[in-house]
Design a protein around this motif. Structure first.
Motif, PDB file in Angstrom:
ATOM      1  N   PHE A   1      -4.833   7.219 -15.533  1.00  0.00           N
ATOM      2  CA  PHE A   1      -3.625   6.918 -14.762  1.00  0.00           C
ATOM      3  C   PHE A   1      -3.364   5.412 -14.748  1.00  0.00           C
ATOM      4  CE2 PHE A   1      -1.867   5.319 -10.789  1.00  0.00           C
ATOM      5  CZ  PHE A   1      -0.596   5.874 -10.843  1.00  0.00           C
ATOM      6  N   ARG A   2      -4.410   4.621 -14.521  1.00  0.00           N
ATOM      7  CA  ARG A   2      -4.230   3.157 -14.440  1.00  0.00           C
ATOM      8  C   ARG A   2      -3.729   2.601 -15.775  1.00  0.00           C
ATOM      9  NH1 ARG A   2      -3.496   2.504  -9.285  1.00  0.00           N
ATOM     10  NH2 ARG A   2      -5.226   3.268  -8.058  1.00  0.00           N
TER      11      ARG A   2
ATOM     12  N   PHE B   1       0.834  -1.209   0.000  1.00  0.00           N
ATOM     13  CA  PHE B   1       0.000   0.000   0.000  1.00  0.00           C
ATOM     14  C   PHE B   1       0.868   1.258   0.000  1.00  0.00           C
ATOM     15  CE2 PHE B   1      -3.382   2.848   1.623  1.00  0.00           C
ATOM     16  CZ  PHE B   1      -4.392   2.462   0.765  1.00  0.00           C
ATOM     17  N   ARG B   2       0.220   2.374  -0.299  1.00  0.00           N
ATOM     18  CA  ARG B   2       0.877   3.686  -0.172  1.00  0.00           C
ATOM     19  C   ARG B   2       1.541   3.775   1.198  1.00  0.00           C
ATOM     20  NH1 ARG B   2      -4.002   7.765  -1.940  1.00  0.00           N
ATOM     21  NH2 ARG B   2      -3.407   7.895  -4.111  1.00  0.00           N
TER      22      ARG B   2
ATOM     23  N   GLU C   1      -0.116   3.455 -15.965  1.00  0.00           N
ATOM     24  CA  GLU C   1       0.589   2.610 -14.991  1.00  0.00           C
ATOM     25  C   GLU C   1       0.835   1.210 -15.585  1.00  0.00           C
ATOM     26  OE1 GLU C   1      -1.724   1.512 -11.407  1.00  0.00           O
ATOM     27  OE2 GLU C   1       0.058   2.046 -10.245  1.00  0.00           O
TER      28      GLU C   1
ATOM     29  N   PRO D   1      -3.216  11.789  -4.517  1.00  0.00           N
ATOM     30  CA  PRO D   1      -4.649  12.055  -4.748  1.00  0.00           C
ATOM     31  C   PRO D   1      -5.530  11.121  -3.931  1.00  0.00           C
ATOM     32  CG  PRO D   1      -3.706  10.804  -6.583  1.00  0.00           C
ATOM     33  CD  PRO D   1      -2.559  11.148  -5.668  1.00  0.00           C
TER      34      PRO D   1
ATOM     35  N   LYS E   1       8.052   1.225  -0.180  1.00  0.00           N
ATOM     36  CA  LYS E   1       8.591   0.665  -1.430  1.00  0.00           C
ATOM     37  C   LYS E   1       9.680   1.564  -2.027  1.00  0.00           C
ATOM     38  CE  LYS E   1       4.577   0.897  -3.144  1.00  0.00           C
ATOM     39  NZ  LYS E   1       3.340   1.253  -2.589  1.00  0.00           N
TER      40      LYS E   1
ATOM     41  N   LEU F   1      -8.449   8.449  -3.382  1.00  0.00           N
ATOM     42  CA  LEU F   1      -8.862   7.340  -4.252  1.00  0.00           C
ATOM     43  C   LEU F   1     -10.348   7.028  -4.105  1.00  0.00           C
ATOM     44  CD1 LEU F   1      -5.778   5.049  -3.555  1.00  0.00           C
ATOM     45  CD2 LEU F   1      -6.235   6.314  -5.654  1.00  0.00           C
TER      46      LEU F   1
ATOM     47  N   PHE G   1      -4.409  12.563 -12.028  1.00  0.00           N
ATOM     48  CA  PHE G   1      -5.738  12.205 -11.497  1.00  0.00           C
ATOM     49  C   PHE G   1      -6.725  13.361 -11.725  1.00  0.00           C
ATOM     50  CE2 PHE G   1      -6.218   8.347  -8.717  1.00  0.00           C
ATOM     51  CZ  PHE G   1      -5.011   7.750  -9.023  1.00  0.00           C
TER      52      PHE G   1
ATOM     53  N   GLY H   1       3.435   1.141  -7.830  1.00  0.00           N
ATOM     54  CA  GLY H   1       2.495   1.977  -7.077  1.00  0.00           C
ATOM     55  C   GLY H   1       1.539   1.057  -6.315  1.00  0.00           C
TER      56      GLY H   1
ATOM     57  N   ARG I   1      -7.409  -4.710  -0.652  1.00  0.00           N
ATOM     58  CA  ARG I   1      -6.190  -5.068  -1.386  1.00  0.00           C
ATOM     59  C   ARG I   1      -5.332  -6.122  -0.710  1.00  0.00           C
ATOM     60  NH1 ARG I   1      -3.954   0.787  -3.372  1.00  0.00           N
ATOM     61  NH2 ARG I   1      -5.711   1.379  -4.697  1.00  0.00           N
TER      62      ARG I   1
ATOM     63  N   ILE J   1       1.460  12.814 -10.145  1.00  0.00           N
ATOM     64  CA  ILE J   1       0.365  11.830 -10.122  1.00  0.00           C
ATOM     65  C   ILE J   1      -0.958  12.540  -9.795  1.00  0.00           C
ATOM     66  CG2 ILE J   1      -0.517   9.733  -8.998  1.00  0.00           C
ATOM     67  CD1 ILE J   1       2.060   9.096 -10.463  1.00  0.00           C
TER      68      ILE J   1
ATOM     69  N   ASP K   1       5.864   5.098 -10.207  1.00  0.00           N
ATOM     70  CA  ASP K   1       5.209   6.413 -10.112  1.00  0.00           C
ATOM     71  C   ASP K   1       6.099   7.533 -10.654  1.00  0.00           C
ATOM     72  OD1 ASP K   1       2.871   5.486  -9.042  1.00  0.00           O
ATOM     73  OD2 ASP K   1       3.385   5.938  -6.966  1.00  0.00           O
TER      74      ASP K   1
ATOM     75  N   GLY L   1      -1.555   0.640  -6.154  1.00  0.00           N
ATOM     76  CA  GLY L   1      -2.744   0.058  -6.794  1.00  0.00           C
ATOM     77  C   GLY L   1      -2.411  -0.743  -8.042  1.00  0.00           C
TER      78      GLY L   1
END
Ligand code: S3P
Length: 177
Positions: free
Chosen positions: A55-56, A8-9, A59, A121, A13, A123, A47, A77, A139, A43, A32, A79
């Motif tokens: 964006f997806r 996750f954010r 990505e 941003p 990472k 989500l 968005f 990222g 997730r 980013i 990203d 997601g």
């Protein structure tokens, strides 16, 4: 071999990828950052201007390009693993490391990161804490399913996490000999 960092954010990472790259003498990329370079927007701007769907798409395309190469560490990222093709691609390319943290640690890290750098941003329409809780619940089963190793990052420094990943790689390499 491509080593993928998922999570996750705020899971660390982007901090762990360069440390791991130095220790293993490999290159790393941050998906990203690459998207921002290519789009010449942050980013959040992508968005706001083109929407999450766009964006997806960027990505998934960026990931597809990176995974044509070899000998790389990729910080994805948070997601990215929602895309089934991406799931298959990362699993087929090498070890997948899930950097995991609970809701509270995640919330604190994101707030700190966004204060120090460029804000992420939203989500969902939920309030921030509820968003983290809801998305983590959605997730976590996916992070778990795509990963080979799960590391709790709430209680460890990026150096300790890097040590743990290297230890895992050594053991799994020995197992294959
Ligand atoms: C996202 C995570 C972000 C970035 C985008 C969407 C997500 O990456 O790709 O804001 O859906 O969780 P980080 O995990 O690097 O913050």
């Amino acid at each position: 071999m491509i080593i993928s960092l998922v999570g996750f954010r705020g899971s660390g990472k982007s901090s762990v990828a360069p440390l791991l790259a130095t220790r293993l003498g490999m290159k790393f990329v941050d998906v990203d950052q690459e998207i921002e370079l290519r789009a010449q927007q942050t980013i959040s701007e992508i968005f706001a201007n083109q929407g999450e769907e766009y964006f997806r798409k960027l990505e998934a395309e960026t990931i597809h390009v990176f995974y044509q190469s070899d000998n790389l560490i990729v910080a994805t990222g948070g997601g990215a693993i929602l895309n089934p093709q991406t799931q298959t691609l990362i699993q087929n390319s090498g070890p997948v490391v899930w950097l995991q943290a609970d809701v509270q640690a995640t919330v604190e890290r994101i707030l700190k990161d966004d204060h120090d750098g460029s804000p992420r941003p939203a989500l969902t329409d939920l309030d921030f804490q509820q968003e983290v809780k809801t998305l983590l619940e959605q997730r976590e089963p996916i992070y778990k399913a795509v990963s080979n190793i799960q590391i709790d990052t709430a209680t460890q420094t990026p150096d300790q996490i890097t040590d743990r990943i290297i230890q895992y790689l050594e053991v799994s390499h020995r197992g294959k000999q």
